[in-house]
Write an enzyme that holds these catalytic residues in place. Structure first.
Site, PDB file in Angstrom:
ATOM      1  N   ILE A  70      35.550   1.963 -13.771  1.00 32.22           N
ATOM      2  CA  ILE A  70      35.778   3.399 -13.861  1.00 32.22           C
ATOM      3  C   ILE A  70      35.165   4.027 -12.612  1.00 32.22           C
ATOM      4  O   ILE A  70      34.025   3.701 -12.254  1.00 32.22           O
ATOM      5  CB  ILE A  70      35.104   3.984 -15.135  1.00 32.22           C
ATOM      6  N   LYS A 126      24.523  -5.524 -21.974  1.00 35.30           N
ATOM      7  CA  LYS A 126      25.766  -5.005 -22.564  1.00 35.30           C
ATOM      8  C   LYS A 126      26.263  -5.917 -23.686  1.00 35.30           C
ATOM      9  O   LYS A 126      26.833  -5.438 -24.671  1.00 35.30           O
ATOM     10  CB  LYS A 126      26.826  -4.816 -21.473  1.00 35.30           C
ATOM     11  N   TYR A 152      22.583  -6.966 -16.219  1.00 35.80           N
ATOM     12  CA  TYR A 152      23.454  -5.907 -16.758  1.00 35.80           C
ATOM     13  C   TYR A 152      24.295  -6.461 -17.904  1.00 35.80           C
ATOM     14  O   TYR A 152      24.346  -5.891 -19.007  1.00 35.80           O
ATOM     15  CB  TYR A 152      24.349  -5.386 -15.637  1.00 35.80           C
ATOM     16  N   VAL A 206      15.674   8.577 -20.888  1.00 32.34           N
ATOM     17  CA  VAL A 206      15.880   7.994 -22.224  1.00 32.34           C
ATOM     18  C   VAL A 206      14.809   6.974 -22.593  1.00 32.34           C
ATOM     19  O   VAL A 206      14.623   6.667 -23.768  1.00 32.34           O
ATOM     20  CB  VAL A 206      17.281   7.342 -22.387  1.00 32.34           C
ATOM     21  N   SER A 234      30.379  -2.796 -22.004  1.00 35.42           N
ATOM     22  CA  SER A 234      31.111  -3.009 -20.758  1.00 35.42           C
ATOM     23  C   SER A 234      31.951  -4.263 -20.940  1.00 35.42           C
ATOM     24  O   SER A 234      31.589  -5.154 -21.723  1.00 35.42           O
ATOM     25  CB  SER A 234      30.118  -3.221 -19.603  1.00 35.42           C
ATOM     26  N   ALA A 281      23.865  -9.076 -19.723  1.00 44.96           N
ATOM     27  CA  ALA A 281      23.063  -9.488 -20.880  1.00 44.96           C
ATOM     28  C   ALA A 281      22.761  -8.289 -21.780  1.00 44.96           C
ATOM     29  O   ALA A 281      22.862  -8.371 -23.015  1.00 44.96           O
ATOM     30  CB  ALA A 281      21.765 -10.146 -20.411  1.00 44.96           C
TER      31      ALA A 281
HETATM   32  N1  LIG Z   1      31.615   3.149 -14.367  1.00 42.51           N
HETATM   33  C1  LIG Z   1      31.984   1.991 -14.842  1.00 42.51           C
HETATM   34  O1  LIG Z   1      32.835   1.308 -14.234  1.00 42.51           O
HETATM   35  C2  LIG Z   1      31.389   1.452 -16.113  1.00 42.51           C
HETATM   36  C3  LIG Z   1      31.901   0.257 -16.604  1.00 42.51           C
HETATM   37  C4  LIG Z   1      31.377  -0.269 -17.775  1.00 42.51           C
HETATM   38  C5  LIG Z   1      30.367   0.388 -18.442  1.00 42.51           C
HETATM   39  N2  LIG Z   1      29.874   1.556 -17.944  1.00 42.51           N
HETATM   40  C6  LIG Z   1      28.783   2.187 -18.678  1.00 42.51           C
HETATM   41  O2  LIG Z   1      29.063   3.549 -18.900  1.00 42.51           O
HETATM   42  C7  LIG Z   1      27.835   4.289 -18.950  1.00 42.51           C
HETATM   43  C8  LIG Z   1      27.930   5.482 -18.012  1.00 42.51           C
HETATM   44  O3  LIG Z   1      28.168   5.002 -16.713  1.00 42.51           O
HETATM   45  P1  LIG Z   1      28.768   5.916 -15.542  1.00 42.51           P
HETATM   46  O4  LIG Z   1      29.691   5.054 -14.782  1.00 42.51           O
HETATM   47  O5  LIG Z   1      29.222   7.209 -16.068  1.00 42.51           O
HETATM   48  O6  LIG Z   1      27.443   6.067 -14.657  1.00 42.51           O
HETATM   49  P2  LIG Z   1      26.875   7.304 -13.816  1.00 42.51           P
HETATM   50  O7  LIG Z   1      25.847   6.692 -12.941  1.00 42.51           O
HETATM   51  O8  LIG Z   1      27.968   8.113 -13.226  1.00 42.51           O
HETATM   52  O9  LIG Z   1      26.181   8.193 -14.949  1.00 42.51           O
HETATM   53  C9  LIG Z   1      25.072   7.728 -15.645  1.00 42.51           C
HETATM   54  C10 LIG Z   1      24.232   8.926 -16.037  1.00 42.51           C
HETATM   55  O10 LIG Z   1      23.139   8.421 -16.814  1.00 42.51           O
HETATM   56  C11 LIG Z   1      21.957   9.022 -16.330  1.00 42.51           C
HETATM   57  N3  LIG Z   1      20.828   8.114 -16.558  1.00 42.51           N
HETATM   58  C12 LIG Z   1      20.651   6.882 -16.033  1.00 42.51           C
HETATM   59  N4  LIG Z   1      19.480   6.383 -16.440  1.00 42.51           N
HETATM   60  C13 LIG Z   1      18.918   7.329 -17.241  1.00 42.51           C
HETATM   61  C14 LIG Z   1      17.698   7.411 -17.937  1.00 42.51           C
HETATM   62  N5  LIG Z   1      16.802   6.411 -17.884  1.00 42.51           N
HETATM   63  N6  LIG Z   1      17.433   8.514 -18.671  1.00 42.51           N
HETATM   64  C15 LIG Z   1      18.315   9.545 -18.713  1.00 42.51           C
HETATM   65  N7  LIG Z   1      19.481   9.524 -18.049  1.00 42.51           N
HETATM   66  C16 LIG Z   1      19.770   8.434 -17.317  1.00 42.51           C
HETATM   67  C17 LIG Z   1      22.176   9.253 -14.842  1.00 42.51           C
HETATM   68  O11 LIG Z   1      21.308  10.274 -14.342  1.00 42.51           O
HETATM   69  C18 LIG Z   1      23.643   9.651 -14.823  1.00 42.51           C
HETATM   70  O12 LIG Z   1      23.808  11.057 -14.977  1.00 42.51           O
HETATM   71  C19 LIG Z   1      26.726   3.302 -18.587  1.00 42.51           C
HETATM   72  O13 LIG Z   1      26.117   2.832 -19.775  1.00 42.51           O
HETATM   73  C20 LIG Z   1      27.480   2.177 -17.904  1.00 42.51           C
HETATM   74  O14 LIG Z   1      26.830   0.934 -18.010  1.00 42.51           O
HETATM   75  C21 LIG Z   1      30.369   2.101 -16.791  1.00 42.51           C
END
Ligand SMILES: NC(=O)c1ccc[n+]([C@@H]2O[C@H](COP(=O)([O-])OP(=O)(O)OC[C@H]3O[C@@H](n4cnc5c(N)ncnc54)[C@H](O)[C@@H]3O)[C@@H](O)[C@H]2O)c1
Length: 278
Positions: free
Chosen positions: A206, A177, A173, A83, A160, A175
């Site tokens: 999650i 979010k 992180y 991205v 988040s 900051a």
């Molecule tokens: N899991 C949690 O507890 C949680 C909590 C709060 C917020 N979030 C947010 O939810 C979103 C998804 O998190 P998740 O838990 O599913 O994570 P995850 O690591 O399971 O999935 C993230 C996906 O994003 C892809 N990705 C990462 N950097 C990338 C880049 N530069 N270009 C293209 N793809 C990229 C990864 O390859 C992966 O497939 C994130 O923004 C995360 O900050 C997650």
């Protein structure tokens, strides 16, 4: 019963029910980070509702697996991109238009996270958080906005709960979010007049690749983030996907600028006092 993603739209701004295109085509979504966790679950949720998805990830195997899990390959097109790459937003929007002819929803989901306090964060790490979690989200939104139709266009950003509340050792992180929350509100104000809604979800803990390593291995993480959750289980990617789908769909036709916590009630507990004792 009508299909909320494929009904025809006569007057999309004033019609609270319909979410399809002028000729009743399915809605089309661009989901970043669709190769794992929440992005994969969101892709599958959209497909289940009848939508089409351009699923983007930097991980070719992850995004191919998401497409396979969707069952009907005609409903998901994949794009392997980072991205943060200069041309990624334009390539993604062009791919959605090429494959499906339109774009209705953007889910800015790709993100990275780690446990770091400010004094432990290098310049390079800081820049990487900003690039992935914030700058890319801004650039994808800017690219998609002109293509989103009034009344059914929607953006959902992944914030988040750490972007809403202070928490130990997540400075860079959190900051980014918190900035996502701010940008969500500003874009809701700027593009509301064009009939485009912009919202965010703020997940708690999650179970995904992002958190898996810490859930069992880190007692402080457990005490701060898991023990205080009122609801008696951890969050699942599907919990967040349902909230994202709701915010994109016409079920949320008058919801904009909102940040929806999906955290089993974690953010209403006094977690910080409990954790401070550790
Ligand atoms: N899991 C949690 O507890 C949680 C909590 C709060 C917020 N979030 C947010 O939810 C979103 C998804 O998190 P998740 O838990 O599913 O994570 P995850 O690591 O399971 O999935 C993230 C996906 O994003 C892809 N990705 C990462 N950097 C990338 C880049 N530069 N270009 C293209 N793809 C990229 C990864 O390859 C992966 O497939 C994130 O923004 C995360 O900050 C997650």
């Amino acid at each position: 019963m009508s299909d909320p993603v494929s009904d025809p739209v006569s007057d999309p701004v004033s019609d609270p029910v319909s979410a399809g295109g002028p000729a009743g085509e399915p809605c089309v979504a661009l989901v970043t980070g669709a190769g794992s966790g929440i992005g994969r679950a969101t892709t599958l949720r959209f497909v289940c509702a009848g939508a089409r998805v351009l699923a983007l990830d930097r991980d070719p195997e992850g995004v191919a697996e998401t497409r396979r899990l969707a069952g009907d390959p005609g409903r998901v097109a994949t794009l392997v991109e980072d991205v943060t790459a200069e041309g990624a937003p334009a390539a993604a929007v062009a791919a959605a238009l090429r494959h499906f002819g339109r774009l209705d929803w953007l889910v800015n989901n790709a993100g990275i996270g780690n446990a770091k306090a400010a004094d432990q964060t290098s310049d390079a790490e800081w820049d990487r958080y900003v690039d992935v979690n914030l700058r890319a989200l801004f650039r994808f939104s800017r690219e998609a906005l002109p293509h989103l139709a009034p009344g059914r266009g929607a953006i959902v950003n992944l914030a988040s709960v750490f972007g809403l509340f202070g928490h130990p050792r997540v400075a860079p992180y959190a900051a980014t979010k918190a900035a996502v929350v701010g940008l969500t509100r500003q874009m809701a104000a700027d593009y509301g007049p064009a009939g485009i809604r912009v919202n965010a979800v703020a997940p708690g803990v999650i179970e995904t690749a992002l958190t898996r390593g810490r859930i069992d291995a880190d007692p402080r993480f457990q005490a701060l983030n898991i023990d205080p959750i009122p609801f008696p289980r951890l969050g699942r990617p599907e919990d967040v996907a349902n909230a994202i789908y709701f915010l994109c769909s016409q079920e949320a036709s008058y919801v904009s600028g909102h940040v929806l916590a999906v955290d089993g009630g974690w953010s209403v507990t006094n977690y910080s006092r409990r954790g401070a004792a550790l």
